[in-house]
Design a protein around this motif. Structure first.
Motif, PDB file in Angstrom:
ATOM      1  N   THR A  13       0.852  -1.195   0.000  1.00  0.00           N
ATOM      2  CA  THR A  13       0.000   0.000   0.000  1.00  0.00           C
ATOM      3  C   THR A  13       0.883   1.238   0.000  1.00  0.00           C
ATOM      4  O   THR A  13       1.735   1.394   0.872  1.00  0.00           O
ATOM      5  CB  THR A  13      -0.935  -0.018   1.226  1.00  0.00           C
ATOM      6  OG1 THR A  13      -1.670  -1.247   1.193  1.00  0.00           O
ATOM      7  CG2 THR A  13      -1.903   1.155   1.194  1.00  0.00           C
ATOM      8  N   LEU A  14       0.691   2.077  -1.002  1.00  0.00           N
ATOM      9  CA  LEU A  14       1.531   3.269  -1.177  1.00  0.00           C
ATOM     10  C   LEU A  14       0.695   4.533  -0.990  1.00  0.00           C
ATOM     11  O   LEU A  14      -0.497   4.546  -1.328  1.00  0.00           O
ATOM     12  CB  LEU A  14       2.142   3.265  -2.591  1.00  0.00           C
ATOM     13  CG  LEU A  14       3.035   2.064  -2.911  1.00  0.00           C
ATOM     14  CD1 LEU A  14       3.454   2.108  -4.381  1.00  0.00           C
ATOM     15  CD2 LEU A  14       4.256   2.033  -1.999  1.00  0.00           C
ATOM     16  N   HIS A  22      -4.433   6.492  -1.067  1.00  0.00           N
ATOM     17  CA  HIS A  22      -3.540   5.328  -1.163  1.00  0.00           C
ATOM     18  C   HIS A  22      -3.788   4.620  -2.501  1.00  0.00           C
ATOM     19  O   HIS A  22      -4.842   4.791  -3.116  1.00  0.00           O
ATOM     20  CB  HIS A  22      -3.833   4.332  -0.030  1.00  0.00           C
ATOM     21  CG  HIS A  22      -5.116   3.586  -0.264  1.00  0.00           C
ATOM     22  ND1 HIS A  22      -6.337   4.088   0.105  1.00  0.00           N
ATOM     23  CD2 HIS A  22      -5.370   2.406  -0.893  1.00  0.00           C
ATOM     24  CE1 HIS A  22      -7.278   3.245  -0.258  1.00  0.00           C
ATOM     25  NE2 HIS A  22      -6.730   2.216  -0.869  1.00  0.00           N
ATOM     26  N   VAL A  23      -2.801   3.839  -2.902  1.00  0.00           N
ATOM     27  CA  VAL A  23      -3.004   2.915  -4.025  1.00  0.00           C
ATOM     28  C   VAL A  23      -2.319   1.610  -3.628  1.00  0.00           C
ATOM     29  O   VAL A  23      -1.267   1.620  -2.987  1.00  0.00           O
ATOM     30  CB  VAL A  23      -2.452   3.499  -5.355  1.00  0.00           C
ATOM     31  CG1 VAL A  23      -0.967   3.804  -5.273  1.00  0.00           C
ATOM     32  CG2 VAL A  23      -2.730   2.558  -6.530  1.00  0.00           C
ATOM     33  N   HIS A  24      -2.947   0.481  -3.962  1.00  0.00           N
ATOM     34  CA  HIS A  24      -2.332  -0.814  -3.712  1.00  0.00           C
ATOM     35  C   HIS A  24      -1.620  -1.277  -4.976  1.00  0.00           C
ATOM     36  O   HIS A  24      -2.198  -1.249  -6.070  1.00  0.00           O
ATOM     37  CB  HIS A  24      -3.379  -1.879  -3.372  1.00  0.00           C
ATOM     38  CG  HIS A  24      -4.231  -1.543  -2.198  1.00  0.00           C
ATOM     39  ND1 HIS A  24      -3.723  -1.304  -0.940  1.00  0.00           N
ATOM     40  CD2 HIS A  24      -5.567  -1.410  -2.067  1.00  0.00           C
ATOM     41  CE1 HIS A  24      -4.717  -1.048  -0.105  1.00  0.00           C
ATOM     42  NE2 HIS A  24      -5.850  -1.094  -0.770  1.00  0.00           N
ATOM     43  N   HIS A  73      -2.927   5.529 -15.797  1.00  0.00           N
ATOM     44  CA  HIS A  73      -3.087   6.617 -14.823  1.00  0.00           C
ATOM     45  C   HIS A  73      -1.889   6.701 -13.880  1.00  0.00           C
ATOM     46  O   HIS A  73      -1.297   5.698 -13.501  1.00  0.00           O
ATOM     47  CB  HIS A  73      -4.390   6.451 -14.044  1.00  0.00           C
ATOM     48  CG  HIS A  73      -5.599   6.749 -14.884  1.00  0.00           C
ATOM     49  ND1 HIS A  73      -6.852   6.300 -14.588  1.00  0.00           N
ATOM     50  CD2 HIS A  73      -5.716   7.445 -16.040  1.00  0.00           C
ATOM     51  CE1 HIS A  73      -7.706   6.726 -15.511  1.00  0.00           C
ATOM     52  NE2 HIS A  73      -7.040   7.423 -16.403  1.00  0.00           N
ATOM     53  N   VAL A  74      -1.605   7.958 -13.494  1.00  0.00           N
ATOM     54  CA  VAL A  74      -0.359   8.280 -12.799  1.00  0.00           C
ATOM     55  C   VAL A  74      -0.188   7.508 -11.488  1.00  0.00           C
ATOM     56  O   VAL A  74       0.933   7.138 -11.122  1.00  0.00           O
ATOM     57  CB  VAL A  74      -0.277   9.814 -12.581  1.00  0.00           C
ATOM     58  CG1 VAL A  74      -1.440  10.307 -11.716  1.00  0.00           C
ATOM     59  CG2 VAL A  74       1.039  10.228 -11.971  1.00  0.00           C
ATOM     60  N   ASP A  75      -1.280   7.235 -10.791  1.00  0.00           N
ATOM     61  CA  ASP A  75      -1.143   6.527  -9.505  1.00  0.00           C
ATOM     62  C   ASP A  75      -0.792   5.052  -9.704  1.00  0.00           C
ATOM     63  O   ASP A  75      -0.398   4.372  -8.764  1.00  0.00           O
ATOM     64  CB  ASP A  75      -2.406   6.681  -8.635  1.00  0.00           C
ATOM     65  CG  ASP A  75      -3.703   6.441  -9.365  1.00  0.00           C
ATOM     66  OD1 ASP A  75      -3.763   6.702 -10.588  1.00  0.00           O
ATOM     67  OD2 ASP A  75      -4.670   5.982  -8.730  1.00  0.00           O
ATOM     68  N   HIS A  76      -0.899   4.569 -10.928  1.00  0.00           N
ATOM     69  CA  HIS A  76      -0.595   3.160 -11.218  1.00  0.00           C
ATOM     70  C   HIS A  76       0.764   2.974 -11.895  1.00  0.00           C
ATOM     71  O   HIS A  76       1.462   2.008 -11.638  1.00  0.00           O
ATOM     72  CB  HIS A  76      -1.708   2.552 -12.072  1.00  0.00           C
ATOM     73  CG  HIS A  76      -3.032   2.617 -11.389  1.00  0.00           C
ATOM     74  ND1 HIS A  76      -3.569   1.549 -10.725  1.00  0.00           N
ATOM     75  CD2 HIS A  76      -3.883   3.646 -11.202  1.00  0.00           C
ATOM     76  CE1 HIS A  76      -4.717   1.906 -10.165  1.00  0.00           C
ATOM     77  NE2 HIS A  76      -4.930   3.179 -10.444  1.00  0.00           N
ATOM     78  N   VAL A 231     -10.864 -10.750  -4.734  1.00  0.00           N
ATOM     79  CA  VAL A 231     -10.501  -9.665  -5.650  1.00  0.00           C
ATOM     80  C   VAL A 231      -9.653  -8.659  -4.874  1.00  0.00           C
ATOM     81  O   VAL A 231     -10.040  -8.228  -3.784  1.00  0.00           O
ATOM     82  CB  VAL A 231     -11.763  -8.950  -6.195  1.00  0.00           C
ATOM     83  CG1 VAL A 231     -11.381  -7.824  -7.151  1.00  0.00           C
ATOM     84  CG2 VAL A 231     -12.695  -9.943  -6.875  1.00  0.00           C
ATOM     85  N   TYR A 232      -8.510  -8.308  -5.432  1.00  0.00           N
ATOM     86  CA  TYR A 232      -7.645  -7.293  -4.842  1.00  0.00           C
ATOM     87  C   TYR A 232      -7.669  -6.045  -5.721  1.00  0.00           C
ATOM     88  O   TYR A 232      -7.009  -6.001  -6.762  1.00  0.00           O
ATOM     89  CB  TYR A 232      -6.216  -7.828  -4.682  1.00  0.00           C
ATOM     90  CG  TYR A 232      -6.118  -8.829  -3.548  1.00  0.00           C
ATOM     91  CD1 TYR A 232      -5.796  -8.414  -2.257  1.00  0.00           C
ATOM     92  CD2 TYR A 232      -6.407 -10.167  -3.764  1.00  0.00           C
ATOM     93  CE1 TYR A 232      -5.755  -9.313  -1.217  1.00  0.00           C
ATOM     94  CE2 TYR A 232      -6.363 -11.087  -2.719  1.00  0.00           C
ATOM     95  CZ  TYR A 232      -6.033 -10.645  -1.447  1.00  0.00           C
ATOM     96  OH  TYR A 232      -6.016 -11.534  -0.410  1.00  0.00           O
ATOM     97  N   PRO A 233      -8.447  -5.024  -5.309  1.00  0.00           N
ATOM     98  CA  PRO A 233      -8.535  -3.800  -6.117  1.00  0.00           C
ATOM     99  C   PRO A 233      -7.345  -2.881  -5.837  1.00  0.00           C
ATOM    100  O   PRO A 233      -6.634  -3.052  -4.846  1.00  0.00           O
ATOM    101  CB  PRO A 233      -9.835  -3.166  -5.605  1.00  0.00           C
ATOM    102  CG  PRO A 233      -9.904  -3.587  -4.169  1.00  0.00           C
ATOM    103  CD  PRO A 233      -9.286  -4.964  -4.100  1.00  0.00           C
ATOM    104  N   ALA A 234      -7.165  -1.888  -6.698  1.00  0.00           N
ATOM    105  CA  ALA A 234      -6.076  -0.924  -6.500  1.00  0.00           C
ATOM    106  C   ALA A 234      -6.385   0.084  -5.398  1.00  0.00           C
ATOM    107  O   ALA A 234      -5.481   0.728  -4.880  1.00  0.00           O
ATOM    108  CB  ALA A 234      -5.784  -0.199  -7.807  1.00  0.00           C
ATOM    109  N   HIS A 235      -7.667   0.232  -5.092  1.00  0.00           N
ATOM    110  CA  HIS A 235      -8.066   1.156  -4.018  1.00  0.00           C
ATOM    111  C   HIS A 235      -9.112   0.455  -3.168  1.00  0.00           C
ATOM    112  O   HIS A 235     -10.067  -0.101  -3.704  1.00  0.00           O
ATOM    113  CB  HIS A 235      -8.660   2.453  -4.590  1.00  0.00           C
ATOM    114  CG  HIS A 235      -7.798   3.112  -5.637  1.00  0.00           C
ATOM    115  ND1 HIS A 235      -6.661   3.837  -5.333  1.00  0.00           N
ATOM    116  CD2 HIS A 235      -7.891   3.135  -6.985  1.00  0.00           C
ATOM    117  CE1 HIS A 235      -6.116   4.293  -6.450  1.00  0.00           C
ATOM    118  NE2 HIS A 235      -6.834   3.876  -7.472  1.00  0.00           N
ATOM    119  N   GLY A 236      -8.943   0.474  -1.853  1.00  0.00           N
ATOM    120  CA  GLY A 236      -9.928  -0.147  -0.968  1.00  0.00           C
ATOM    121  C   GLY A 236      -9.574  -1.586  -0.637  1.00  0.00           C
ATOM    122  O   GLY A 236      -8.564  -2.125  -1.098  1.00  0.00           O
TER     123      GLY A 236
END
Ligand SMILES: [Zn+2]
Length: 322
Positions: A13-14, A22-24, A73-76, A231-236
């Protein structure tokens, strides 16, 4: 922060300075090194957190031999170029999203198109100006990278005992890909399926024929019945019931379509005026922009279905019920 998902697969988690906070991203250890699935923004606090997480595995950024990116997208994908520079990692992303990021990196043309498009849809000039500034911030947080071999739908990769399949998920971006470990029933869903929110849908201003909502809904249906344990999402937070979440998101968009149609019952309106009816007035600039995009993709879908029509007057696009 790092969490173990499988003996060799981790969620990291960043931090990021936008509302989600945050983004995972995910890391897979394999005999040849470390594979990263998304990488976070190119900002010092995020890159430091990524290095620290890898250090807990006894690894460094230099051990990263492959980077798989869900979308542009920049967060990814922000720091992918820096990782590539340091470790020589191969970076993989869909050809579509790679082209898009290259378009965005040619700022003048992108800005001109964005100003034209959003002005025709009645977005206030101050919001357009704020958007142009924000795009420059995003650009600064993205280090350019090279993609030698782009990701193709249903490509398979083997890392040690772990098998990976690339699942196409166009919608949130045109070339978005999800990463699926079929033997383990694990889906890294990027921004395609999120637990709390629906991903923003926006037009491709380089291609007016792109239909974000139709693509997104089709991609949702195509993964709905994938055998998935988690499911592992990028957020949450991770969640187990993919089909239930897909159904909720589909219903959410059906309800939004209904509200947009209702907003047009009073007579013809610009996309911006409809978005104010749905999302409210005096939103912060970036929210105003997201609300307009979301409204636009629904209006285009309704127009495709012959339910609404549009015309242009005094440089503004107006929609009305047919
Ligand atoms: Zn995204």
């Amino acid at each position: 922060m790092i969490d173990q998902i499988l003996p060799d697969l981790y969620r990291i988690t960043l931090p990021m300075p936008f509302r989600l906070g945050h983004v995972h991203v995910h890391a897979l250890q394999h005999p040849g090194g470390v594979v990263l699935f998304d990488v976070g923004m190119s900002i010092p606090e995020s890159f430091r957190a990524l290095g620290e997480a890898l250090a807990t595995l006894g690894r460094t950024i230099e051990d990263v031999d492959q980077v798989f990116l869900t979308h542009f997208h920049v967060d990814h994908c922000g720091v992918a170029g820096e990782i590539q520079r340091r470790s020589g990692a191969e970076v993989r992303m869909s050809a579509r999203d790679e082209r898009r990021i290259n378009n965005e990196i040619k700022p003048e043309e992108f800005v001109q198109r964005a100003v034209d498009f959003y002005s025709r849809h009645d977005l206030p000039r101050k919001t357009v100006d704020a958007l142009v500034k924000l795009l420059a911030v995003f650009r600064k947080a993205t280090v350019p990278f090279q993609v030698k071999r782009p990701l193709e739908p249903h490509d398979r990769y083997q890392f040690g005992d772990r098998r990976l399949e690339i699942i196409p998920a166009p919608g949130h971006t045109r070339g978005q890909m999800c990463f699926y470990f079929p033997e383990d029933g694990i889906l890294l869903s990027g921004d395609h399926v999120l637990p709390e929110i629906t991903p923003n849908l926006s037009p491709d201003i380089f291609d007016p024929d792109y239909r974000p909502l139709r693509s997104f809904l089709a991609s949702l249906e195509s993964i709905r019945d994938l055998p998935v344990r988690m499911v592992y999402p990028a957020h949450g937070a991770p969640f187990p019931d993919l089909a239930k979440r897909v159904d909720e998101i589909r219903n959410h968009h059906a309800e939004r379509t209904r509200l947009i149609l209702e907003a047009l019952r009073g007579g013809e309106k610009t996309t911006f005026k409809v978005s104010q009816d749905i999302f409210g007035k005096n939103l912060p600039d970036f929210d105003e922009y997201l609300a307009l995009n979301e409204t636009y993709v629904h209006l285009v879908d309704l127009e495709d279905k012959g339910i609404v029509e549009s015309g242009e007057r005094d440089g503004l696009v107006l929609y009305r019920v047919r």
